[in-house]
Scaffold this motif. Sequence first.
Motif, PDB file in Angstrom:
ATOM      1  N   PHE A 119       0.851  -1.179   0.000  1.00 53.23           N
ATOM      2  CA  PHE A 119       0.000   0.000   0.000  1.00 53.23           C
ATOM      3  C   PHE A 119       0.893   1.238   0.000  1.00 53.23           C
ATOM      4  N   GLN A 120       0.304   2.365  -0.287  1.00 49.78           N
ATOM      5  CA  GLN A 120       1.074   3.594  -0.442  1.00 49.78           C
ATOM      6  C   GLN A 120       1.677   4.098   0.871  1.00 49.78           C
ATOM      7  N   ASN A 121       1.240   3.543   2.011  1.00 50.16           N
ATOM      8  CA  ASN A 121       1.837   3.903   3.297  1.00 50.16           C
ATOM      9  C   ASN A 121       2.893   2.903   3.743  1.00 50.16           C
ATOM     10  N   GLY A 122       3.191   1.922   2.868  1.00 50.76           N
ATOM     11  CA  GLY A 122       4.212   0.936   3.175  1.00 50.76           C
ATOM     12  C   GLY A 122       3.688  -0.386   3.696  1.00 50.76           C
ATOM     13  N   ASP A 123       2.418  -0.452   4.094  1.00 51.14           N
ATOM     14  CA  ASP A 123       1.845  -1.713   4.573  1.00 51.14           C
ATOM     15  C   ASP A 123       1.830  -2.735   3.434  1.00 51.14           C
ATOM     16  N   LYS A 124       2.120  -3.989   3.782  1.00 56.24           N
ATOM     17  CA  LYS A 124       2.113  -5.055   2.783  1.00 56.24           C
ATOM     18  C   LYS A 124       0.690  -5.542   2.523  1.00 56.24           C
ATOM     19  N   ILE A 153      -9.812  -2.621  -2.940  1.00 56.87           N
ATOM     20  CA  ILE A 153      -9.326  -3.223  -1.697  1.00 56.87           C
ATOM     21  C   ILE A 153      -8.649  -2.167  -0.835  1.00 56.87           C
ATOM     22  N   TYR A 154      -9.090  -2.087   0.428  1.00 52.11           N
ATOM     23  CA  TYR A 154      -8.559  -1.110   1.376  1.00 52.11           C
ATOM     24  C   TYR A 154      -7.500  -1.746   2.287  1.00 52.11           C
ATOM     25  N   PRO A 155      -6.603  -0.940   2.839  1.00 48.45           N
ATOM     26  CA  PRO A 155      -5.617  -1.445   3.807  1.00 48.45           C
ATOM     27  C   PRO A 155      -6.278  -1.649   5.171  1.00 48.45           C
ATOM     28  N   THR A 210       5.308   5.907  -7.452  1.00 57.56           N
ATOM     29  CA  THR A 210       6.513   5.393  -8.119  1.00 57.56           C
ATOM     30  C   THR A 210       6.808   3.945  -7.748  1.00 57.56           C
ATOM     31  N   ALA A 211       6.135   3.454  -6.698  1.00 55.79           N
ATOM     32  CA  ALA A 211       6.335   2.067  -6.274  1.00 55.79           C
ATOM     33  C   ALA A 211       5.198   1.168  -6.749  1.00 55.79           C
ATOM     34  N   VAL A 246      -5.629   5.678   1.514  1.00 62.57           N
ATOM     35  CA  VAL A 246      -4.435   4.922   1.138  1.00 62.57           C
ATOM     36  C   VAL A 246      -4.874   3.719   0.321  1.00 62.57           C
ATOM     37  N   GLY A 247      -4.191   3.473  -0.795  1.00 61.64           N
ATOM     38  CA  GLY A 247      -4.494   2.314  -1.616  1.00 61.64           C
ATOM     39  C   GLY A 247      -3.226   1.712  -2.169  1.00 61.64           C
TER      40      GLY A 247
END
Length: 512
Positions: free
Chosen positions: A104-109, A170-172, A211-212, A189-190
């Motif tokens: 996810f865009q906050n770094g969560d897998k 799908i949400y984090p 970018t990720a 966040v997605g």
Amino acid sequence: MSAMKKSVLACSRVALLVAGAMASWSAMANKANDTLVYASDSEVENISQYHNNLREGVILAHLIWDTLVYRDPKTNEYKPQLATGWKWESPTALVLDLRQGVSFQNGDKFSADDVVFTFNYVVAPDSKAVTRQNTDWINSVDKLGDYKVRINMKAPFPAALEYLAGPLPIYPGAYFKKVGLDAFAKAPVGTGPYKVTSVTPGQGVTLVKNTAYFKDSPQGQPSIGNIRFMVIPDPETRAAQLMTGAVDWIWRVPPDQADSLKGNPKLAVQSGETMRVGFVTLDATGSSSANSPFKDLRVRQAVNYAINRKGIADNLMRGGSQPVYTACFRTQFGCDTNAAIKYDHGVAKAKELLAAAGYANGFDTDIYAYREREVAEAIIGDLHKVGIRARLHYLKFAALQNEYRSGKTPMTFQAWGSFSMNDTSAFAGVFFKGSADDITKDPQLQQLVQAGDTSTDPAVRKSSYSKALELISRQAYMAPLFSYSTYYAFNAQLKFQGYPDELPRFYEASWK
């Protein structure tokens, strides 16, 4: 002032703006700073896809979040997105293998926990979800492993992949549970191609390229660095901002305005038919008034004959718009256009039916609308010609929906884009299967639509939908009118392609 005069004056004002803008146009700053600015007329009250019904919400959702399945807009082929594969375990259970290595865009897998959380949350009664028509087929979701889930359905639902590829992002799970819905709407966040940097009520949303973003996404990598969504309610102001270079992309451009914009070499104009259908609902049950004329079938049929579908399509909508007679769009699975009565425009026929129903002198009524005032006025004009004296109540969508669902509206002019899903369940299933939007409450019709929604046999689905569409048309529960066309106008340095599903895919756009 007549609608025609208003249109001419608006066209003249835009022509003057075009001339002024061409004289003062400088280098396109937005390409220089790699920022695509797009403007629309409506603001999303809650940016969460499950908590708004607006098309702007659908557009933003496809930038911010990913779905489990991706449908190629060119081929309609289903491809892996957050899911890498799927298998029907039974008619009511779909097992999906999930993609590993996505963040996810906050770094969560990303993992099965997020899928389980998202769907179990949105189907829960306390989720405040307003798009339950898109998820009411889901009973629950089980985690079978870190990257494997099972979707349990309330009944067989063969259109599941179409929905999973559409309005079901799908949400984090961990982040959402930590911050709650209100905070999530302000800082969503997605895993999608763009991440939100700000949500400003009354103004818009800003996004930056992710970018990720995972390299194997079937929709490809985003090109443009920054996207900014602006809320500009007035169409002439949107056009003016486009011509001065403050905005790069607008849509729902009135046809006359589009013709004027074509004269500007700095702009490109596209148009084409979309899946969105305009229609009028009729209070067949008499909930708005015990003496409602619309309880009489002949009155409802008279309305269908009175409205000049082709005239509205050709003269007001243009750009590929066509008359529509069925409660679906013709490309949707199960949309049998031969099932409906073709209510050709006929003033004499409408008057004859009204006289037979006891309304030889017509009657007074109310009609509610929330968009395209000029179309609503054209409908009112057609109704007046047969003696139905309709008064317009022009409201915001949320207010109209509340009045409509409360059974207070004798007639409404609405539009429905089926959330871009190519299945009749996304249209007839919304308005005729017992939901809050089903004001007809016909048990036989509900049964037919339910059969179409749930049968695993495509032939049975088609047959059930065909019978349902024939019943809707024969009973004149609704007056489907026309397909929408959409005019896009944008910076000529922008490479953009529109699609009939009315979903601008800005992640495909690029600068020339």
